[in-house]
Motif scaffolding. Structure first.
Motif, PDB file in Angstrom:
ATOM      1  N   ASP A 146     -33.660  37.313 -49.712  1.00 38.37           N
ATOM      2  CA  ASP A 146     -32.946  37.665 -48.624  1.00 38.37           C
ATOM      3  C   ASP A 146     -33.582  37.367 -47.339  1.00 38.37           C
ATOM      4  N   ARG A 147     -32.869  37.600 -46.210  1.00 39.21           N
ATOM      5  CA  ARG A 147     -33.307  37.222 -44.704  1.00 39.21           C
ATOM      6  C   ARG A 147     -35.047  38.115 -44.732  1.00 39.21           C
ATOM      7  N   ILE A 148     -35.673  37.491 -43.749  1.00 42.50           N
ATOM      8  CA  ILE A 148     -36.993  38.106 -43.734  1.00 42.50           C
ATOM      9  C   ILE A 148     -37.200  39.365 -43.123  1.00 42.50           C
ATOM     10  N   GLU A 149     -36.320  39.818 -42.515  1.00 38.18           N
ATOM     11  CA  GLU A 149     -36.381  41.401 -42.017  1.00 38.18           C
ATOM     12  C   GLU A 149     -36.042  42.158 -43.230  1.00 38.18           C
ATOM     13  N   GLU A 150     -35.625  41.979 -44.317  1.00 38.33           N
ATOM     14  CA  GLU A 150     -35.771  42.497 -45.615  1.00 38.33           C
ATOM     15  C   GLU A 150     -36.986  42.421 -46.695  1.00 38.33           C
ATOM     16  N   ASN A 151     -37.860  41.596 -45.881  1.00 38.84           N
ATOM     17  CA  ASN A 151     -39.126  41.191 -46.678  1.00 38.84           C
ATOM     18  C   ASN A 151     -40.423  41.725 -45.840  1.00 38.84           C
ATOM     19  N   VAL A 152     -40.789  42.774 -45.880  1.00 39.38           N
ATOM     20  CA  VAL A 152     -41.562  43.415 -44.822  1.00 39.38           C
ATOM     21  C   VAL A 152     -42.624  42.601 -44.505  1.00 39.38           C
ATOM     22  N   PHE A 153     -43.654  42.455 -45.407  1.00 38.75           N
ATOM     23  CA  PHE A 153     -45.106  41.750 -45.103  1.00 38.75           C
ATOM     24  C   PHE A 153     -44.776  40.443 -44.645  1.00 38.75           C
ATOM     25  N   ALA A 154     -43.839  39.770 -45.111  1.00 34.00           N
ATOM     26  CA  ALA A 154     -43.507  38.383 -44.413  1.00 34.00           C
ATOM     27  C   ALA A 154     -43.012  38.393 -43.183  1.00 34.00           C
ATOM     28  N   ASP A 155     -42.475  39.205 -42.623  1.00 35.31           N
ATOM     29  CA  ASP A 155     -42.145  39.587 -41.457  1.00 35.31           C
ATOM     30  C   ASP A 155     -42.882  39.953 -40.474  1.00 35.31           C
ATOM     31  N   ALA A 204     -33.513  44.736 -54.634  1.00 32.69           N
ATOM     32  CA  ALA A 204     -34.966  45.153 -53.950  1.00 32.69           C
ATOM     33  C   ALA A 204     -36.129  45.644 -54.773  1.00 32.69           C
ATOM     34  N   GLU A 205     -37.212  45.076 -54.466  1.00 31.64           N
ATOM     35  CA  GLU A 205     -38.548  45.390 -55.222  1.00 31.64           C
ATOM     36  C   GLU A 205     -39.441  46.067 -54.277  1.00 31.64           C
ATOM     37  N   GLN A 206     -40.509  46.500 -54.707  1.00 35.61           N
ATOM     38  CA  GLN A 206     -41.740  46.883 -53.896  1.00 35.61           C
ATOM     39  C   GLN A 206     -42.814  45.825 -54.046  1.00 35.61           C
ATOM     40  N   SER A 207     -43.481  45.386 -52.927  1.00 38.97           N
ATOM     41  CA  SER A 207     -44.592  44.567 -52.889  1.00 38.97           C
ATOM     42  C   SER A 207     -45.668  45.468 -52.711  1.00 38.97           C
ATOM     43  N   ARG A 208     -46.711  45.354 -53.532  1.00 40.56           N
ATOM     44  CA  ARG A 208     -47.919  46.154 -53.517  1.00 40.56           C
ATOM     45  C   ARG A 208     -49.346  45.392 -53.468  1.00 40.56           C
ATOM     46  N   ALA A 209     -50.168  45.790 -52.801  1.00 36.20           N
ATOM     47  CA  ALA A 209     -51.656  45.176 -52.669  1.00 36.20           C
ATOM     48  C   ALA A 209     -52.568  46.301 -52.465  1.00 36.20           C
ATOM     49  N   SER A 210     -53.778  45.802 -52.823  1.00 35.98           N
ATOM     50  CA  SER A 210     -55.020  46.735 -52.847  1.00 35.98           C
ATOM     51  C   SER A 210     -55.412  46.857 -51.298  1.00 35.98           C
ATOM     52  N   SER A 211     -55.079  46.071 -50.431  1.00 36.74           N
ATOM     53  CA  SER A 211     -55.399  46.161 -48.826  1.00 36.74           C
ATOM     54  C   SER A 211     -54.636  45.262 -48.100  1.00 36.74           C
ATOM     55  N   PRO A 212     -54.506  45.559 -46.833  1.00 38.58           N
ATOM     56  CA  PRO A 212     -53.670  44.876 -45.824  1.00 38.58           C
ATOM     57  C   PRO A 212     -53.990  43.367 -45.970  1.00 38.58           C
ATOM     58  N   ARG A 213     -55.277  43.188 -46.355  1.00 40.52           N
ATOM     59  CA  ARG A 213     -55.890  41.792 -46.181  1.00 40.52           C
ATOM     60  C   ARG A 213     -55.170  40.619 -47.362  1.00 40.52           C
ATOM     61  N   VAL A 214     -54.815  41.499 -48.501  1.00 45.25           N
ATOM     62  CA  VAL A 214     -54.264  40.709 -49.662  1.00 45.25           C
ATOM     63  C   VAL A 214     -53.058  40.112 -49.062  1.00 45.25           C
ATOM     64  N   ASP A 250     -52.251  48.266 -38.968  1.00 38.34           N
ATOM     65  CA  ASP A 250     -51.840  48.903 -37.950  1.00 38.34           C
ATOM     66  C   ASP A 250     -50.456  49.644 -38.675  1.00 38.34           C
ATOM     67  N   ARG A 251     -49.461  48.818 -39.370  1.00 38.19           N
ATOM     68  CA  ARG A 251     -48.451  49.365 -39.678  1.00 38.19           C
ATOM     69  C   ARG A 251     -48.297  50.082 -40.744  1.00 38.19           C
ATOM     70  N   HIS A 252     -49.103  49.713 -42.017  1.00 35.05           N
ATOM     71  CA  HIS A 252     -48.924  50.325 -43.455  1.00 35.05           C
ATOM     72  C   HIS A 252     -50.017  50.962 -43.857  1.00 35.05           C
ATOM     73  N   GLY A 253     -51.315  51.078 -42.846  1.00 31.91           N
ATOM     74  CA  GLY A 253     -52.714  51.810 -43.436  1.00 31.91           C
ATOM     75  C   GLY A 253     -53.690  50.730 -43.737  1.00 31.91           C
ATOM     76  N   SER A 254     -54.811  51.362 -44.051  1.00 31.87           N
ATOM     77  CA  SER A 254     -56.045  50.377 -44.242  1.00 31.87           C
ATOM     78  C   SER A 254     -56.270  50.553 -45.527  1.00 31.87           C
ATOM     79  N   GLY A 255     -55.654  51.263 -46.390  1.00 26.68           N
ATOM     80  CA  GLY A 255     -55.890  51.333 -47.931  1.00 26.68           C
ATOM     81  C   GLY A 255     -54.867  50.497 -48.570  1.00 26.68           C
ATOM     82  N   GLU A 256     -54.594  51.208 -49.889  1.00 28.48           N
ATOM     83  CA  GLU A 256     -53.454  50.220 -50.457  1.00 28.48           C
ATOM     84  C   GLU A 256     -52.121  50.396 -49.916  1.00 28.48           C
TER      85      GLU A 256
END
Length: 270
Positions: A146-155, A204-214, A250-256
């Motif tokens: 879907d459009r990039i605004e619906e895919n948060v990390f890509a945006d 819709a699904e959830q994209s999950r990562a162990s840290s913002p760097r991933v 800054d937007r989602h936190g520094s942990g998971e």
């Protein structure tokens, strides 16, 4: 789409599979494999298979006598996919262009494709080729973002890089992976290619990562976005990745971290 948007080479396939697949592709691969397996196909063609995440999910769902031809335009991606797949005599690996498939008419009862249609230079030609190689009553199953605004990390990453390169922002993600999201257009192009019973579901699904760097590494170094960053400043890839990671933190936190991803799942019948 630019010609360079199709070139997945160098370290991109490995980084793509290591980071992008678990981040955004696995949930939709599981979904696509479930839908494909429910059709009980006997002859499957996978187009634009990438590093094989759908192949790994679908192969166990196919009957022992099924045939499964797995293709991609990019030989490095296909080679990596084959290296990740357990030995399976039902699977044939073949480099192929979706716009000129090297297969006979009506050779398959299912053609599937995960997040590849956005990269086709001429989608109508690709859809006509899919229809040509499908037998009457065969199914064409694929998904697109879907459009990039619906895919948060890509945006998030796209907006961060626009701040680093304000004069020439890298727009690969918005332009190509997230550039084919108009459901009316998708339906129209499939019908123009001769398909019927077109059903489009938004999921819709959830994209999950162990840290913002991933997610930062995933997008900046596991996609063609890497090529765009290096084209603007060959020495700035690591700094750009760090900046994208900081923006996500800054937007989602520094942990998971977790954020929404969304795609359209499309089924059409010959």
């Amino acid at each position: 789409m630019l010609e360079a948007d199709k070139v997945f080479s160098g370290s991109i396939p490995e980084n793509y599979d290591r980071y992008m697949v678990p981040l955004i592709f696995e949930p939709f691969a599981t979904d696509l494999a479930r839908r494909a397996g429910a059709l009980s196909p006997s002859a499957v063609l996978e187009v634009a298979a990438g590093t094989g995440v759908v192949t790994r999910a679908l192969a166990p769902k196919l009957p022992p006598g099924a045939s499964y031809v797995v293709t991609d335009l990019n030989q490095p991606m296909l080679d990596y996919a084959a290296s990740r797949q357990a030995p399976d005599g039902r699977i044939q690996w073949r480099q192929a262009d979706a716009l000129a498939l090297p297969f006979e008419n009506a050779a398959f009862d299912l053609v599937c494709c995960q997040f590849g249609a956005m990269f086709f230079p001429n989608r109508l030609s690709a859809y006509r080729e899919a229809k040509r190689v499908l037998e009457p009553g065969g199914h064409f199953l694929f998904n697109v973002w879907d459009r990039i605004e619906e895919n948060v990390f890509a945006d998030d990453v796209t907006n961060a890089l626009a701040r680093i390169f304000p004069d020439d922002p890298p727009r690969f993600l918005a332009r190509t992976p997230h550039g084919y999201h108009d459901k009316a257009l998708i339906r129209s192009e499939l019908e123009d290619a001769g398909f019927s019973q077109v059903v489009i579901e938004t999921r819709a699904e959830q994209s999950r990562a162990s840290s913002p760097r991933v997610p930062a590494v995933a997008y900046c170094q596991g996609t063609v976005l890497r090529t765009e960053i290096e084209a603007r400043d060959p020495g700035k890839l690591d700094a750009a990745t760090d900046y994208a990671a900081s923006a996500i933190a800054d937007r989602h936190g520094s942990g998971e971290v977790a954020a929404k991803i969304q795609a359209h799942i499309v089924m059409a019948v010959v």
